[in-house]
Write an enzyme that holds these catalytic residues in place. Sequence first.
Site, PDB file in Angstrom:
ATOM      1  N   GLU A 228     -22.169 -27.281   4.204  1.00  0.00           N
ATOM      2  CA  GLU A 228     -23.108 -27.557   5.277  1.00  0.00           C
ATOM      3  C   GLU A 228     -24.278 -28.877   5.272  1.00  0.00           C
ATOM      4  OE1 GLU A 228     -23.588 -23.424   4.817  1.00  0.00           O
ATOM      5  OE2 GLU A 228     -23.455 -24.823   3.820  1.00  0.00           O
TER       6      GLU A 228
ATOM      7  N   GLU B 124     -15.404 -26.546   8.710  1.00  0.00           N
ATOM      8  CA  GLU B 124     -15.659 -27.445   7.763  1.00  0.00           C
ATOM      9  C   GLU B 124     -16.852 -26.440   7.201  1.00  0.00           C
ATOM     10  OE1 GLU B 124     -15.708 -28.930   5.103  1.00  0.00           O
ATOM     11  OE2 GLU B 124     -15.022 -30.315   5.975  1.00  0.00           O
TER      12      GLU B 124
ATOM     13  N   CYS C 196     -23.446 -26.814   9.807  1.00  0.00           N
ATOM     14  CA  CYS C 196     -21.891 -26.899   9.163  1.00  0.00           C
ATOM     15  C   CYS C 196     -21.238 -27.563  10.684  1.00  0.00           C
ATOM     16  CB  CYS C 196     -21.297 -25.728   8.925  1.00  0.00           C
ATOM     17  SG  CYS C 196     -21.852 -23.815  10.110  1.00  0.00           S
TER      18      CYS C 196
ATOM     19  N   SER D 163     -23.581 -15.417   9.413  1.00  0.00           N
ATOM     20  CA  SER D 163     -24.568 -15.914   8.590  1.00  0.00           C
ATOM     21  C   SER D 163     -25.556 -15.273   8.991  1.00  0.00           C
ATOM     22  CB  SER D 163     -24.962 -16.984   9.790  1.00  0.00           C
ATOM     23  OG  SER D 163     -24.135 -17.885   9.418  1.00  0.00           O
TER      24      SER D 163
ATOM     25  N   SER E 205     -25.055 -21.977  11.367  1.00  0.00           N
ATOM     26  CA  SER E 205     -25.862 -22.257  10.379  1.00  0.00           C
ATOM     27  C   SER E 205     -27.977 -21.899  10.424  1.00  0.00           C
ATOM     28  CB  SER E 205     -26.295 -23.627   9.166  1.00  0.00           C
ATOM     29  OG  SER E 205     -24.366 -23.445   8.210  1.00  0.00           O
TER      30      SER E 205
ATOM     31  N   HIS F 197     -24.501 -18.246   4.795  1.00  0.00           N
ATOM     32  CA  HIS F 197     -23.388 -18.640   5.823  1.00  0.00           C
ATOM     33  C   HIS F 197     -22.515 -18.176   4.971  1.00  0.00           C
ATOM     34  CE1 HIS F 197     -27.248 -20.284   7.992  1.00  0.00           C
ATOM     35  NE2 HIS F 197     -26.791 -20.650   7.236  1.00  0.00           N
TER      36      HIS F 197
END
Length: 448
Positions: A19, A16, A96, A293, A82, A317
């Site tokens: 964020e 996923e 995230c 990131s 993140s 990100h």
Amino acid sequence: MAVGDYHLPYTSTPFEGPEKSLEIWFAPSPAHVPDAHAPKNGRIGLRNVPKQVWEDMLDIVKCKVLSVVEGEETDAYLLSESSLFVFPHRIILKTCGTTLNLLGLPRILEIAHKFASLPSVYRCFYSRKSFMFPERQLGPHREWKDEVSFLDAIFPNGAAYTVGKVNGDHWLLYLTTPGQSGASGETAPSSPNSFSLSPLQSENGEENETNQTPQNVESDTPPTQDYTIEILMSNLSHKARESFFLAPPVQDAPPVSPLLIGRNLSSTIGISDLFPPHLTTLDAYAFDPCGYSSNALLKRGDGIEDGHGGEGYYTIHVTPEEGWSYASFECNVPLSTSPSSSIENIPDLHTLIRRVVDIFQPGRLSLTLFISNANNNAEEDEDETALEAAQRTFKSALTAQCPVSCSSGDSVTGDRSGENDRLLYKRTDKINYQFGGYNLAFASFEFR
């Protein structure tokens, strides 16, 4: 062997990318924190909290610190999922995956009280894009209504909003408003002691107690003006995604730091040139086998729309796997909607949007500009508000073949498409929202 010479790998389970973002203001500005006139080693407020205390809080959230950049006004923590930004008067936690972002909130409130003499919350914001895989989330993040219920149990004056198409890309926002709970204008949260947390310890192992009394702040000290632009992108092109997969290791070669790989990658694809390099301190990390990131601290000098100096940030990100590719960009430096006069200055909004989109080449994207009234009161043109100026800029940056600001240096270094080959988009949503003290411009676009 270059990454483009072999089939891009896939992870076994979806990740996923979008964020969860939690932003808590404990005071209207750095000048309002209790020790504003008595800095310790140049640091005040929340910036005096020891790193280990933040790391313990992040254990609750289920993420780790990878790297830290300490600026003049801000500490930027690069996380395994993140970022965390710590200012004297506020904190931003952006995570995230299946992290438990909101479970860190009670501990954050306790940390602010015990280590910075900040016992109450001035404002709280929680926001996120709609999840790709909501069924994989844990705790209060399984559904939006559960997140709202969690926040409502702490804040008595919160309000929740859904911005955009419920059956498409949309943006979710929860916020509190100062002045609704008590004459002080502060939100008094429920006691963190109602949650099962162990006592906080000071660096010497003893429970930390503070005896500071907040300083009297001049009533005419203005709140910090707030400006946040987000560009949330999905369905990244193959060309854009392949840069974020590590090439197979060379046999017997010494290992290379993921921070060094991240910095080199940032330079190669143009991230290092989103803002003038002489104004930027960039911290980047390349994940194995894929992902990226970065946090950047920006000196806010000439070229800033509001004329204020200081320090801003941006954060990026990237989740590059096909099927759930995603990239996010967030920045709090106010950007002009008028063309920038020089590539040596901070870019204008049009230029920045184009630079970001040219790097990631998304099939779909949404943009949000969240600005405090202090920023929004000024009009760009005689009959145009700041929100409408932003919407106009969103559209011109993404739908025009050759933008009017082409001459302002809106291309980036690296192997980028020429201006005539740029991806063009159609706008699928345009929404302006007015909240207490804040206004929002939201727009979504799809590749033509």
